[in-house]
Design an enzyme around this catalytic site. Sequence first.
Site, PDB file in Angstrom:
ATOM      1  N   ARG A  10       0.821  -1.230   0.000  1.00  0.00           N
ATOM      2  CA  ARG A  10       0.000   0.000   0.000  1.00  0.00           C
ATOM      3  C   ARG A  10       0.850   1.273   0.000  1.00  0.00           C
ATOM      4  NH1 ARG A  10      -3.066  -3.446   3.169  1.00  0.00           N
ATOM      5  NH2 ARG A  10      -4.883  -4.120   2.002  1.00  0.00           N
ATOM      6  N   LYS A  37       2.803  11.947 -10.905  1.00  0.00           N
ATOM      7  CA  LYS A  37       2.022  11.066 -11.779  1.00  0.00           C
ATOM      8  C   LYS A  37       2.866   9.826 -12.040  1.00  0.00           C
ATOM      9  CE  LYS A  37      -0.884  14.195 -14.474  1.00  0.00           C
ATOM     10  NZ  LYS A  37      -1.136  14.753 -15.809  1.00  0.00           N
ATOM     11  N   GLU A  80       9.409  20.540 -23.736  1.00  0.00           N
ATOM     12  CA  GLU A  80       8.700  20.730 -22.461  1.00  0.00           C
ATOM     13  C   GLU A  80       9.198  22.006 -21.765  1.00  0.00           C
ATOM     14  OE1 GLU A  80       6.172  18.909 -21.786  1.00  0.00           O
ATOM     15  OE2 GLU A  80       6.464  16.967 -22.756  1.00  0.00           O
ATOM     16  N   LYS A  88       6.571  23.881 -12.590  1.00  0.00           N
ATOM     17  CA  LYS A  88       5.750  22.665 -12.422  1.00  0.00           C
ATOM     18  C   LYS A  88       5.349  22.513 -10.954  1.00  0.00           C
ATOM     19  CE  LYS A  88       4.779  18.007 -13.552  1.00  0.00           C
ATOM     20  NZ  LYS A  88       4.986  16.831 -14.356  1.00  0.00           N
ATOM     21  N   GLU A 130      -4.996  17.352 -10.883  1.00  0.00           N
ATOM     22  CA  GLU A 130      -5.438  17.809 -12.210  1.00  0.00           C
ATOM     23  C   GLU A 130      -6.957  17.952 -12.324  1.00  0.00           C
ATOM     24  OE1 GLU A 130      -2.979  16.439 -15.502  1.00  0.00           O
ATOM     25  OE2 GLU A 130      -4.757  16.390 -16.738  1.00  0.00           O
ATOM     26  N   ARG A 184      -3.838  22.195 -13.397  1.00  0.00           N
ATOM     27  CA  ARG A 184      -2.742  21.347 -13.869  1.00  0.00           C
ATOM     28  C   ARG A 184      -2.863  21.005 -15.360  1.00  0.00           C
ATOM     29  NH1 ARG A 184       0.284  16.402 -10.635  1.00  0.00           N
ATOM     30  NH2 ARG A 184       1.690  15.879 -12.331  1.00  0.00           N
ATOM     31  N   ASN A 212      -0.486  20.539 -20.092  1.00  0.00           N
ATOM     32  CA  ASN A 212      -0.690  19.776 -21.325  1.00  0.00           C
ATOM     33  C   ASN A 212      -0.727  20.666 -22.560  1.00  0.00           C
ATOM     34  OD1 ASN A 212      -0.838  17.212 -20.101  1.00  0.00           O
ATOM     35  ND2 ASN A 212      -2.890  17.717 -19.367  1.00  0.00           N
ATOM     36  N   HIS A 252      -0.173  19.370 -26.112  1.00  0.00           N
ATOM     37  CA  HIS A 252      -0.360  17.923 -26.060  1.00  0.00           C
ATOM     38  C   HIS A 252      -1.651  17.461 -26.759  1.00  0.00           C
ATOM     39  CE1 HIS A 252       2.871  18.364 -23.218  1.00  0.00           C
ATOM     40  NE2 HIS A 252       2.909  17.089 -22.943  1.00  0.00           N
ATOM     41  N   HIS A 262      -0.350  14.705 -28.807  1.00  0.00           N
ATOM     42  CA  HIS A 262      -0.715  13.296 -28.564  1.00  0.00           C
ATOM     43  C   HIS A 262      -1.392  12.699 -29.784  1.00  0.00           C
ATOM     44  CE1 HIS A 262      -0.664  13.373 -23.888  1.00  0.00           C
ATOM     45  NE2 HIS A 262       0.449  12.865 -24.385  1.00  0.00           N
ATOM     46  N   HIS A 270       7.953  11.910 -28.140  1.00  0.00           N
ATOM     47  CA  HIS A 270       6.965  12.752 -27.471  1.00  0.00           C
ATOM     48  C   HIS A 270       7.278  14.254 -27.578  1.00  0.00           C
ATOM     49  CE1 HIS A 270       3.925  13.844 -24.581  1.00  0.00           C
ATOM     50  NE2 HIS A 270       4.832  14.443 -23.833  1.00  0.00           N
TER      51      HIS A 270
HETATM   52  P1  NAD Z   1      12.857   7.172 -21.744  1.00  0.00           P
HETATM   53  O1  NAD Z   1      12.720   6.956 -20.305  1.00  0.00           O
HETATM   54  O2  NAD Z   1      12.410   6.078 -22.664  1.00  0.00           O
HETATM   55  O3  NAD Z   1      14.366   7.534 -22.073  1.00  0.00           O
HETATM   56  C1  NAD Z   1      14.740   7.765 -23.421  1.00  0.00           C
HETATM   57  C2  NAD Z   1      15.958   6.937 -23.810  1.00  0.00           C
HETATM   58  O4  NAD Z   1      17.121   7.516 -23.239  1.00  0.00           O
HETATM   59  C3  NAD Z   1      15.913   5.504 -23.326  1.00  0.00           C
HETATM   60  O5  NAD Z   1      16.461   4.666 -24.317  1.00  0.00           O
HETATM   61  C4  NAD Z   1      16.826   5.530 -22.092  1.00  0.00           C
HETATM   62  O6  NAD Z   1      17.409   4.274 -21.796  1.00  0.00           O
HETATM   63  C5  NAD Z   1      17.866   6.517 -22.526  1.00  0.00           C
HETATM   64  N1  NAD Z   1      18.554   7.224 -21.463  1.00  0.00           N
HETATM   65  C6  NAD Z   1      18.024   7.726 -20.322  1.00  0.00           C
HETATM   66  N2  NAD Z   1      18.940   8.467 -19.676  1.00  0.00           N
HETATM   67  C7  NAD Z   1      20.079   8.412 -20.399  1.00  0.00           C
HETATM   68  C8  NAD Z   1      21.358   8.987 -20.258  1.00  0.00           C
HETATM   69  N3  NAD Z   1      21.647   9.836 -19.278  1.00  0.00           N
HETATM   70  N4  NAD Z   1      22.303   8.691 -21.180  1.00  0.00           N
HETATM   71  C9  NAD Z   1      22.001   7.881 -22.247  1.00  0.00           C
HETATM   72  N5  NAD Z   1      20.791   7.334 -22.457  1.00  0.00           N
HETATM   73  C10 NAD Z   1      19.844   7.601 -21.538  1.00  0.00           C
HETATM   74  O7  NAD Z   1      12.082   8.496 -22.225  1.00  0.00           O
HETATM   75  P2  NAD Z   1      11.806   9.892 -21.511  1.00  0.00           P
HETATM   76  O8  NAD Z   1      11.661  10.854 -22.618  1.00  0.00           O
HETATM   77  O9  NAD Z   1      12.753  10.174 -20.421  1.00  0.00           O
HETATM   78  O10 NAD Z   1      10.384   9.680 -20.830  1.00  0.00           O
HETATM   79  C11 NAD Z   1       9.249   9.386 -21.599  1.00  0.00           C
HETATM   80  C12 NAD Z   1       8.228   8.728 -20.693  1.00  0.00           C
HETATM   81  O11 NAD Z   1       7.921   9.630 -19.649  1.00  0.00           O
HETATM   82  C13 NAD Z   1       6.923   8.425 -21.403  1.00  0.00           C
HETATM   83  O12 NAD Z   1       6.482   7.134 -21.028  1.00  0.00           O
HETATM   84  C14 NAD Z   1       5.981   9.497 -20.900  1.00  0.00           C
HETATM   85  O13 NAD Z   1       4.632   9.047 -20.865  1.00  0.00           O
HETATM   86  C15 NAD Z   1       6.518   9.713 -19.514  1.00  0.00           C
HETATM   87  N6  NAD Z   1       6.184  11.037 -18.953  1.00  0.00           N
HETATM   88  C16 NAD Z   1       5.623  11.070 -17.723  1.00  0.00           C
HETATM   89  C17 NAD Z   1       5.317  12.274 -17.138  1.00  0.00           C
HETATM   90  C18 NAD Z   1       4.761  12.314 -15.762  1.00  0.00           C
HETATM   91  O14 NAD Z   1       4.302  13.377 -15.322  1.00  0.00           O
HETATM   92  N7  NAD Z   1       4.807  11.239 -15.024  1.00  0.00           N
HETATM   93  C19 NAD Z   1       5.600  13.475 -17.816  1.00  0.00           C
HETATM   94  C20 NAD Z   1       6.188  13.418 -19.073  1.00  0.00           C
HETATM   95  C21 NAD Z   1       6.498  12.185 -19.633  1.00  0.00           C
HETATM   96  N1  GLY Z   2       3.237  16.085 -17.517  1.00  0.00           N
HETATM   97  C1  GLY Z   2       1.977  16.669 -17.152  1.00  0.00           C
HETATM   98  C2  GLY Z   2       1.703  16.600 -15.704  1.00  0.00           C
HETATM   99  O1  GLY Z   2       2.525  16.167 -14.932  1.00  0.00           O
HETATM  100  O2  GLY Z   2       0.638  16.956 -15.295  1.00  0.00           O
END
Ligand code: NAD
Ligand code: GLY
Length: 383
Positions: free
Chosen positions: A131, A153, A195, A237, A247, A251, A255, A258, A262, A275
């Site tokens: 939990r 999130k 972003e 943020k 949200e 919040r 987006n 987006h 998206h 993205h």
């Molecule tokens: P990712 O985590 O897939 O990383 C991108 C690539 O870079 C991967 O191949 C990873 O292994 C590599 N990598 C990471 N750090 C590295 C480094 N320092 N050196 C070399 N390679 C490295 O992609 P991302 O863009 O970081 O994140 C995208 C994800 O985040 C999506 O799933 C998206 O939905 C999510 N997201 C979530 C939120 C949230 O609020 N929770 C916000 C924005 C995005």
């Molecule tokens: N990335 C959008 C949010 O965190 O609300």
Amino acid sequence: MTNTHALQAAAHCVTVPLGDRSYDIRIKPGILGEIGSCLSALGIKGKVGVVTNPVVGRRYAPGVLRSLRAAGLDVSTIVLPDGERAKSLHSVSAILDALIRARFERGSVLVALGGGVIGDVTGFAASIYMRGIPFVQVPTTLVAQVDSSVGGKTGVNHPLGKNLIGTFSQPRLVLVDPTTLRTLPPRERVAGLAEVIKYGVIADQTFFAYLEQHMDRLLKLEAEPVGHVIARSCEIKASVVAQDERESDLRRILNYGHTIGHALESLGGYRKLIHGEAVAIGMVQEAGLARHLGRCAPDVVERQRALVRRAGLPDALPETTFARLWTAMQHDKKVAQGRVYCVLPERIGKVVIQPLEREACRQWFDQQRRRGEPARPRSGPRA
Ligand code: NAD
Ligand code: GLY
């Protein structure tokens, strides 16, 4: 400035103010090597599980494990596959199996070492094991450092849609080491800038002007502007999340870009655009739509287009039809009672959220096409 001074200038601390769930985002070159003492300072003892993937783990896990062990913590690692595919219930199950086998307790901690994928999965697993156990975000991509590691999130994808399963669960601490960006593939680095630009448009015209002035230094990863940009993005943020953690209203401004972004990602099957690239196109196009609807002046569109281009991001709508785009926009999470709500800029630093009318959007789309869009997207398929 000497190197030491440059590094000091690049150190920042931002607090996410959420009452007894408040936490710090500490931004400092080299802070990965201090993770053990940072966790000890929070009173964390006992078992710590570091979740990472082979790409990030190979480079950064040894230093992180050394620091955690030096602080007397009982450390194990959990390695997930690389890529968006790892954002699945299967990965969550693998993490939970490892925690149960290693007898993790309520006070044990997970550390997410990686990009947004690792952060989202790890936060979700931590939020449901027993939990909820504490977790710490150690983001290593620009997207994760300015966005996904902050705000709580967490979640995974379902075969029928992205981010459909998840929780709101805040980390105990976020440690950002901007030097990790040096090993990030250039396309991923640039994607994170979308972003960053978004924060300027939604909340801070001075920050937007700073980006216009310093984009070249950012692209060269100079420590001082990179530290400032990560910190200011996190401040914006944090402020939005503090006002509307779940949200229900404000919040949604995070987006911006987006709704169209998206839609373009899904129309490309999540392979053509990453993205941040889709968000860059989405911002310029949503600004164009705002202009068409009489919401903003032409320079609000043109300044964004120019900055997005200088960052090396695409801005033009890929080849598609209005019917396909509009249908894809219906799947946006901001759809309510069947209406698509979109974040639209009134000026740089100020946005509004308003429902879109199909006919007005169709006119905007047709006008774009008459003006000669689409230009080809400037990025190739995802490597
Ligand atoms: P990712 O985590 O897939 O990383 C991108 C690539 O870079 C991967 O191949 C990873 O292994 C590599 N990598 C990471 N750090 C590295 C480094 N320092 N050196 C070399 N390679 C490295 O992609 P991302 O863009 O970081 O994140 C995208 C994800 O985040 C999506 O799933 C998206 O939905 C999510 N997201 C979530 C939120 C949230 O609020 N929770 C916000 C924005 C995005
Ligand atoms: N990335 C959008 C949010 O965190 O609300």
